[in-house]
Design an enzyme around this catalytic site. Structure first.
Site, short mmCIF file in Angstrom:
data_model
loop_
_atom_site.label_atom_id
_atom_site.label_comp_id
_atom_site.label_asym_id
_atom_site.label_seq_id
_atom_site.Cartn_x
_atom_site.Cartn_y
_atom_site.Cartn_z
N LYS A 190 0.84 -1.20 0.00
CA LYS A 190 0.00 0.00 0.00
C LYS A 190 0.87 1.25 0.00
O LYS A 190 0.64 2.19 -0.76
CB LYS A 190 -0.94 -0.01 1.22
N GLN A 208 -4.14 -1.25 9.73
CA GLN A 208 -4.23 -2.60 9.17
C GLN A 208 -4.92 -3.56 10.15
O GLN A 208 -4.61 -3.58 11.34
CB GLN A 208 -2.83 -3.11 8.79
N ASP A 240 -10.85 3.22 4.51
CA ASP A 240 -11.23 1.80 4.56
C ASP A 240 -12.74 1.63 4.51
O ASP A 240 -13.24 0.53 4.24
CB ASP A 240 -10.74 1.19 5.88
#
Ligand code: GUN
Length: 291
Positions: free
Chosen positions: A51, A95, A118
């Site tokens: 990412k 994460q 997200d």
């Protein structure tokens, strides 16, 4: 059988994003993404690295924060508060999964919903259910939908079966598929579903997001179905230099010959998730008022 090339579709998405990044640059805005990893889970580390790398490649301002497993809930909340207040940062990603002593839901709620690229914050979950386009949609299901579109697969009136009910994939995937304009008829199956093959064999579009390596086999799939495999599982393989290889939730060998189209692992959904994260980050930067 069509093998849906996620790497190629993701490259197209990245090209579109480059145009938007250039438009933002002309306004003096550089989209900024903060990626936070707590602990040393090897798969999570690899995702965070990809990412961060993709963000840098696109010319985004990219901040990677790798914190030790011993990081406390308060320390992590403080970092989130700092990132919320940092004008260079438009998108924040922590994460998942964090170590067990971290209350993930409290962390997600602490992220400014306008920076929640997200799409996990309750406000964005609600916006997805409400079909409010100002929210962020989770990257993996968004990527799956984009793959279906790119492969020219019509969804209206089709029976889509989603296997898995996670907040990261299963639930938002079902909402996206049933949304007006996509118009699939959706069934969600999960680990407690009785006679899973009888349900999945009804699928015109089968989304595998249960996180069990090679779990779905030919008996689960109708002839002519479209299969999207969200699983990325490491299984040990001494023949590979790394000692493991990546497989999906679908047993590609037995399932692929029955399918109209199928995504491989790797090279299917994985690259799309990262592309969609970049897209969400650019969306966040575009939505930020000037000055
Ligand atoms: N873990 C697996 N997929 C994801 C994702 O899309 N976002 C975050 N934050 N963690 C993940």
């Amino acid at each position: 059988m069509v093998r849906i090339d996620g790497t190629a579709v993701a490259a197209k998405v990245i090209d579109e994003i480059k145009v938007r990044v250039a438009t933002l640059a002309a306004r003096g805005v550089t989209p900024g993404l903060a990626v936070v990893l707590v602990g040393d889970n090897p798969a999570s580390r690899a995702y965070v690295r990809s990412k961060d790398k993709k963000a840098a490649e696109l010319g985004l301002f990219s901040l990677k924060k790798e914190l030790p497993t011993t990081t406390s809930q308060d320390e992590l909340l403080r970092l989130v508060a700092e990132l919320n207040a940092d004008p260079r940062i438009h998108g924040i990603l922590v994460q998942s999964p964090p170590p067990p002593h971290i209350d993930e839901s409290a962390i997600v709620r602490a992220i400014d919903p306008r920076k929640d690229v997200d799409g996990f914050h309750p406000e964005n979950v609600a916006k997805l259910a409400l079909e409010d386009p100002t929210g962020f949609v989770p990257c993996t299901p968004l990527g799956c939908l984009r793959l279906l579109e790119a492969a020219g697969i019509a969804t209206a009136g089709k029976h889509a079966v989603v296997v898995g009910r996670s907040m990261i994939v299963g639930k938002p995937m079902a909402l996206l598929l049933m949304r007006r304009g996509t118009d699939a008829t959706v069934t969600i199956a999960h680990s407690r579903t009785r006679d899973l093959p009888a349900i999945t064999r009804q699928a015109d579009i089968l989304i595998a997001a249960l996180g069990k390596p090679l779990f779905l086999t030919a008996e689960h799939v109708k002839e002519g179905a479209v299969v999207i495999d969200v699983g990325i599982n490491r299984i040990s393989d001494s023949a590979h230099p790394k000692g493991y290889r990546l497989v999906g939730d679908v047993d590609f060998e037995s399932v692929a010959p029955r399918c109209a189209a199928i995504t491989p692992v790797p090279g299917g959904v994985g690259p799309m998730t990262i592309a969609m994260l970049m897209q969400n980050c650019v969306q966040a930067a575009e939505a930020t008022p000037a000055g």
